[in-house]
Design a protein around this motif. Structure first.
Motif, mmCIF file in Angstrom:
data_model
loop_
_atom_site.group_PDB
_atom_site.id
_atom_site.type_symbol
_atom_site.label_atom_id
_atom_site.label_comp_id
_atom_site.label_asym_id
_atom_site.label_seq_id
_atom_site.Cartn_x
_atom_site.Cartn_y
_atom_site.Cartn_z
ATOM 1 N N VAL A 252 0.887 -1.277 -0.221
ATOM 2 C CA VAL A 252 0.549 -0.070 0.061
ATOM 3 C C VAL A 252 1.011 1.426 0.138
ATOM 4 C CG1 VAL A 252 -1.310 1.662 1.482
ATOM 5 C CG2 VAL A 252 -2.265 -0.854 1.318
ATOM 6 N N VAL A 253 0.595 2.329 -0.700
ATOM 7 C CA VAL A 253 1.447 3.474 -1.031
ATOM 8 C C VAL A 253 0.247 4.092 -0.394
ATOM 9 C CG1 VAL A 253 2.529 4.930 -2.016
ATOM 10 C CG2 VAL A 253 3.078 2.437 -2.913
ATOM 11 N N PHE A 254 0.480 5.256 0.997
ATOM 12 C CA PHE A 254 0.159 5.815 1.372
ATOM 13 C C PHE A 254 -0.208 7.455 0.619
ATOM 14 C CE2 PHE A 254 0.163 8.529 5.542
ATOM 15 C CZ PHE A 254 -1.807 9.026 5.552
ATOM 16 N N CYS A 255 -1.143 7.421 0.252
ATOM 17 C CA CYS A 255 -1.436 8.537 -0.420
ATOM 18 C C CYS A 255 -2.793 9.376 0.324
ATOM 19 C CB CYS A 255 -1.816 9.190 -1.338
ATOM 20 S SG CYS A 255 -0.587 8.409 -2.775
ATOM 21 N N ALA B 53 -4.960 -7.465 -4.663
ATOM 22 C CA ALA B 53 -3.985 -5.828 -4.858
ATOM 23 C C ALA B 53 -5.504 -4.793 -4.350
ATOM 24 C CB ALA B 53 -3.410 -5.611 -6.000
ATOM 25 N N HIS B 54 -4.145 -3.635 -3.655
ATOM 26 C CA HIS B 54 -4.541 -2.088 -3.397
ATOM 27 C C HIS B 54 -4.997 -2.437 -5.324
ATOM 28 C CE1 HIS B 54 -6.376 1.301 -2.063
ATOM 29 N NE2 HIS B 54 -6.459 0.525 -0.449
ATOM 30 N N PRO B 55 -5.539 -1.124 -4.933
ATOM 31 C CA PRO B 55 -6.137 0.293 -5.992
ATOM 32 C C PRO B 55 -4.305 0.685 -5.584
ATOM 33 C CG PRO B 55 -7.870 -0.007 -5.038
ATOM 34 C CD PRO B 55 -7.197 -1.017 -4.696
ATOM 35 N N CYS B 56 -4.312 1.140 -4.415
ATOM 36 C CA CYS B 56 -3.174 2.299 -4.145
ATOM 37 C C CYS B 56 -1.881 1.258 -3.739
ATOM 38 C CB CYS B 56 -3.940 3.010 -3.243
ATOM 39 S SG CYS B 56 -2.464 5.093 -3.936
ATOM 40 N N ASP B 57 -0.848 0.392 -4.405
ATOM 41 C CA ASP B 57 -0.996 -0.390 -4.259
ATOM 42 C C ASP B 57 0.527 0.035 -5.047
ATOM 43 O OD1 ASP B 57 -0.731 -1.522 -6.838
ATOM 44 O OD2 ASP B 57 -1.101 -3.588 -6.747
ATOM 45 N N ALA C 121 -6.315 9.085 8.900
ATOM 46 C CA ALA C 121 -5.553 8.062 7.114
ATOM 47 C C ALA C 121 -4.873 7.137 7.124
ATOM 48 C CB ALA C 121 -5.617 9.578 6.723
ATOM 49 N N PHE C 122 -3.915 7.389 8.404
ATOM 50 C CA PHE C 122 -3.110 6.339 7.769
ATOM 51 C C PHE C 122 -3.247 4.755 8.982
ATOM 52 C CE2 PHE C 122 1.113 3.695 9.597
ATOM 53 C CZ PHE C 122 1.749 3.993 8.115
ATOM 54 N N ARG C 123 -4.353 4.797 9.927
ATOM 55 C CA ARG C 123 -4.655 3.686 10.829
ATOM 56 C C ARG C 123 -5.565 3.297 9.323
ATOM 57 N NH1 ARG C 123 -6.464 6.783 14.576
ATOM 58 N NH2 ARG C 123 -4.663 6.816 17.074
ATOM 59 N N ALA C 124 -6.692 3.728 8.797
ATOM 60 C CA ALA C 124 -7.136 3.347 6.833
ATOM 61 C C ALA C 124 -5.988 2.698 6.099
ATOM 62 C CB ALA C 124 -8.161 4.130 6.616
ATOM 63 N N ALA C 125 -5.317 3.234 6.114
ATOM 64 C CA ALA C 125 -3.905 2.571 4.953
ATOM 65 C C ALA C 125 -3.306 0.857 5.958
ATOM 66 C CB ALA C 125 -2.755 3.478 4.978
ATOM 67 N N VAL C 126 -3.696 1.297 6.815
ATOM 68 C CA VAL C 126 -3.147 0.178 7.521
ATOM 69 C C VAL C 126 -4.169 -0.870 7.339
ATOM 70 C CG1 VAL C 126 -2.876 -1.685 9.822
ATOM 71 C CG2 VAL C 126 -1.271 1.231 9.388
ATOM 72 N N ASP C 127 -5.329 -1.013 7.884
ATOM 73 C CA ASP C 127 -6.762 -1.676 7.396
ATOM 74 C C ASP C 127 -6.295 -1.981 5.922
ATOM 75 O OD1 ASP C 127 -8.565 -0.962 9.461
ATOM 76 O OD2 ASP C 127 -8.864 0.890 8.796
#
Length: 302
Positions: free
Chosen positions: A125-128, A278-282, A261-267
């Motif tokens: 995941v790339v954190f945008c 794969a996540h779309p923001c990978d 938002a970062f917690r959601a990226a961890v999710d």
């Protein structure tokens, strides 16, 4: 009988302001994750941040391998071209990746990470921030579903170096070198692409200081314009994304901070690890962002 869910062990690489203020607090309090350790180039910084969150500190080259061995995934809070080779190394060690944007500032380095993740079959995941902040991620999904957009504009106008502006990020060497195109460009593109479609044509030009103006054509047929800078006067700073189409005009809502938002990226990473989807923001999306930003930089004559 319900099988207990085992938390994902996530190590943190980096000890700067982003790690201290966003990533470490989010990881340490996430119900589905355990902060497995903190690695830093300076031992005292790693020890201080790790102690603040009850984690183990690591430093040095051997310490990095020890952190990878103690972790299921690794989150990165490093300058992009330090992040990229270490992320490729983490993937080779079997660790899933939670990377910061941009994943690198060269296409070759970004491709190396993407290929390492693919070869190791690890999730990424790339954190945008706007793709994960609850308010903006819901808005992006809604506008994608609505469709019918004709054009859009995005302004991400920062005043990082303006007199009187106090920011821990102002001293960042890579931001001084690469400017707003690379620092905030990923944010704007990460909103426009999922709504309007892949960028099929890009034109770029320089404005004052580090300002870049982009004109984009998208796969949907829509066009968009983007203005990016970190060097505006303080009174000119602000963020705006506006879409115009057959249903009218809508603007990006405000969002509340980066920790949530970062917690959601961890999710998202946990879900990708669990499902294998794969996540779309990978990292592949991170590679595509790097390709677009490198093309813009080249067109602008840098």
């Amino acid at each position: 009988m319900t099988t207990p869910v085992i938390p994902l062990r996530i190590g943190l690489v980096g000890t700067g302001p982003w790690a201290r203020n966003t990533q470490a607090p989010a990881l340490a309090t996430h119900p589905g994750a355990v902060l497995s350790g903190v690695w830093g180039r300076r031992a005292e910084a790693a020890q201080e941040l790790a102690a603040a969150h009850g984690a183990t500190a690591y430093t040095g080259d051997a310490g990095l391998d020890e952190l990878f061995a103690a972790s299921d995934a690794v989150a990165f809070a490093l300058p992009p071209d330090v992040q990229a080779p270490l992320a490729a190394r983490a993937a080779a060690a079997g660790c899933h990746l939670l990377m910061d944007k941009p994943v690198a500032t060269s296409v070759a380095a970004a491709r190396e990470v993407a290929e390492a993740a693919e070869q190791a079959r690890v999730a990424s995941v790339v954190f945008c921030t706007l793709r994960f902040a609850p308010e903006t991620s819901a808005w992006i999904a809604e506008q994608h579903a609505v469709g019918g957009w004709f054009t859009a504009h995005a302004h991400w106008i920062g005043a990082l170096w303006a007199p009187g502006v106090d920011s821990e990020f102002a001293a960042s060497p890579w931001r001084h070198e690469k400017g707003g195109l690379w620092d905030v460009g990923p944010h704007a593109l990460s909103v426009l692409i999922p709504v309007l479609g892949e960028v099929t044509r890009l034109t770029a030009a320089r404005g004052p200081a580090d300002t870049h103006h982009l004109i984009l054509r998208h796969a949907s047929g829509a066009s968009s314009t983007v203005t990016l800078t970190l060097a505006a006067p303080a009174a000119a700073a602000g963020v705006e994304v506006e879409l115009r189409g057959e249903h009218g005009t809508v603007g990006l809502p405000r969002w509340d901070g980066a920790v949530g938002a970062f917690r959601a990226a961890v999710d998202a990473l946990i879900e990708s690890v669990r499902t294998g989807v794969a996540h779309p923001c990978d990292v592949r999306f991170g590679l595509r962002l790097t390709e677009l930003l490198a093309e813009a930089e080249a067109q602008a004559g840098e």
